[in-house]
Write an enzyme that holds these catalytic residues in place. Structure first.
Site, PDB file in Angstrom:
ATOM      1  CE1 TYR B 284      29.047  22.537 -12.731  1.00  0.00           C
ATOM      2  CE2 TYR B 284      29.694  23.458 -14.833  1.00  0.00           C
ATOM      3  CZ  TYR B 284      29.042  23.579 -13.624  1.00  0.00           C
ATOM      4  OH  TYR B 284      28.385  24.744 -13.315  1.00  0.00           O
ATOM      5  CE1 TYR B 332      38.503  25.426  -3.398  1.00  0.00           C
ATOM      6  CE2 TYR B 332      37.846  25.662  -5.694  1.00  0.00           C
ATOM      7  CZ  TYR B 332      38.689  25.997  -4.646  1.00  0.00           C
ATOM      8  OH  TYR B 332      39.697  26.883  -4.855  1.00  0.00           O
TER       9      TYR B 332
END
Ligand SMILES: [Zn+2]
Lengths: 129, 388
Positions: B284, B332
């Site tokens: 993450y 993204y």
């Protein structure tokens, strides 16, 4: 009302700030506890007493924020001499000159422009306290 | 009682999907795209909504998340879990689903997330209301960025890490994103672009920070036994481990070593694997410093060596280790709580359906979720059929 009898831990902390005092808690084992809570997270003791910090601290980390229409200020995490860690902030010229490892003094005052009393930091001038 | 190590590979991820990535428009709700991703993930598995008997969900956009999503999709789950540990929640849900399935409390679990934070407000929406006094907010930290900036500043102080090291991470993420047709940002990004970008909270510039997008993701988990009869290549869950040391960054015992040390070590132990066994890594990356900290804490390099590990395209396509192969939260998509998208990308890599960005011979994938301000750490190891 004695400090120990005040029901709200947060209110006790804030009331001590209005008296110019940075208050923290201590268990019988000598662990410093901050922010206030009903238990020592280190040893589990629920027998906590309020204590007063003398205000000596070292900058553990620092990040400077420069808002568009405001002077830069530096948010710090302090290692306070009595053995606890807390967030604080430096304003004015200190904001841009402070670095990690610097000694600071914690002073209870409002951020420039007003607001609640807070334990703010100022760079130590080297004068013996 | 089952020993946790015996759960290795007992469940598998059989369906994944995303919906509403990027910008869905002001009138499309977070619930709608979470619902769409859920239905697509169920279809991806070759299952029907009526097969779902456990629902896991977390959202900053609708209350009672799992209950709300269940009503919306007409599901009547016998097992409901709204574990809320921020962006790591969905990786934790993998573990909780595995436990529930092992205990016979459920058979087919849906894990879902949806957020329209980009279209709704343009700001990062990461959590719900906090009605207890804060011992941080009055000092004006720009959360969550400042929390991560404090970690980055300390890492630089202790280990000599530089802003250029962090910029390498942003650039690597962008290079992966350029291989993904659905990535939100695909234009060229250089080290100098990152170093010269507007500072948000020193030492992190706006290019060290994640995107603010819309998006939803969903994952379906069931027994590996049942998964063998379903339509997708097998992606067994080899292990999941959770750890946390603080909620508020100012109370952390250590700004430069996160609880990922514990979640990572436990996950590797449970799976019987080591970092050198991992073919593809999804961590993450809400901020560039996250990737650095987690690569160190999970054992891909030693503490303090993260800067040299990521240098010279070390984690970019063609580098030493494929990390965040969809472009991550940096390039993204990042709709507030990114954890579900880590799982989706790892599964696509392990199935071999990742197109231009496919990592060759990807048999073991690591997924690492982070929640709060380096607060909640959850590590999962996923495999392909060869790992059972
Ligand atoms: Zn104690």
């Amino acid at each position: 009302m004695s400090l120990a009898q005040e029901r709200s831990l947060d209110a006790t902390y804030r009331r001590r700030l209005t008296e110019g005092v940075l208050a923290f808690q201590q268990c019988g084992g000598g662990h410093a506890v901050f922010p206030p809570r009903p238990v020592c997270p280190t040893c589990g003791s629920r027998e906590l007493a309020w204590a007063e910090s003398a205000g000596d601290a070292t900058i553990y980390s620092a990040t400077t924020i420069s808002p568009r229409d405001q002077d830069p200020y530096t948010v710090v995490i302090l290692d306070v001499a009595e053995g606890f860690r807390m967030m604080s902030r430096l304003d004015g010229p200190d904001a841009t000159s402070a670095t990690i490892g610097d000694d600071v003094r914690v002073e209870v005052r409002a951020i420039a422009g007003g607001g609640d009393l807070l334990p703010l930091a100022a760079l130590s001038t080297g004068v013996d306290a | 009682m089952t020993n946790e190590a015996q759960l290795r590979g007992s469940t598998s991820i059989v369906g994944v999907a995303e919906a509403g990535l990027g910008e869905v428009g002001p009138d499309v709700s977070a619930l709608q795209i979470a619902g769409e991703a859920s239905l697509d993930a169920i279809a991806d598995a070759g299952l029907r909504p009526s097969d779902i008997d456990a629902v896991f969900c977390h959202s900053a956009f609708f209350t009672f998340p799992a209950t709300t999503l269940s009503e919306y999709l007409g599901l009547q789950p016998r097992y409901v879990d709204t574990t809320a540990t921020g962006g790591s929640s969905f990786v934790a849900h993998l573990r909780h689903a595995t436990a529930a399935i092992d205990a016979g409390m459920a058979e087919v679990a849906l894990i879902a997330y949806g957020s329209n934070q980009h279209s709704h407000s343009g700001g990062l929406a990461t959590s719900g209301a906090n009605l207890v006094p804060s011992y941080e907010a009055p000092f004006g930290p720009r959360m969550p960025v400042s929390g991560y900036a404090l970690a980055a500043a300390r890492h630089m102080h202790e280990f000599g890490t530089t802003r250029k090291d962090l910029a390498e991470i942003a650039v690597a993420a962008r290079k992966w994103a350029q291989l993904h047709p659905d990535a939100f940002t695909r234009d060229d990004l250089s080290i100098d672009d990152v170093l010269g970008a507007r500072m948000v909270s020193t030492p992190l510039s706006v290019r060290d920070c994640c995107l603010v997008t819309d998006g939803a993701g969903a994952v379906v988990v069931t027994t590996t036994e049942r998964a063998r009869d379903l339509r997708q290549p097998l992606v067994p869950i080899l292990s999941v481990a959770e750890a946390s040391r603080h909620m508020n960054i100012s109370t952390t015992p250590d700004l430069t070593t996160t609880a990922a040390v514990e979640s990572g070590a436990r996950a590797f132990d449970l799976a019987g694997l080591r970092p050198s066994d991992v073919d593809v890594v999804e961590v993450y990356d809400a901020f560039t410093i996250n990737t650095l900290l987690f690569l160190e804490d999970l054992g891909f390099c030693t503490k303090g060596e993260g800067g040299s590990f990521v240098a010279d395209g070390g984690i970019a396509p063609g580098g030493r280790l494929p990390v965040n192969t969809n472009g991550g939260g940096l390039s993204y998509t990042h709709p507030g709580m990114y954890g579900i998208f880590l799982i989706v990308e790892a599964v696509r890599q392990l199935r071999g359906e990742a197109g231009d960005r496919q990592v060759a011979d990807a048999h073991v994938g690591l997924v690492h979720g982070n929640g709060g301000v380096l607060s909640s750490q959850v590590t999962a190891l996923l495999g392909d059929a060869s790992t059972l």
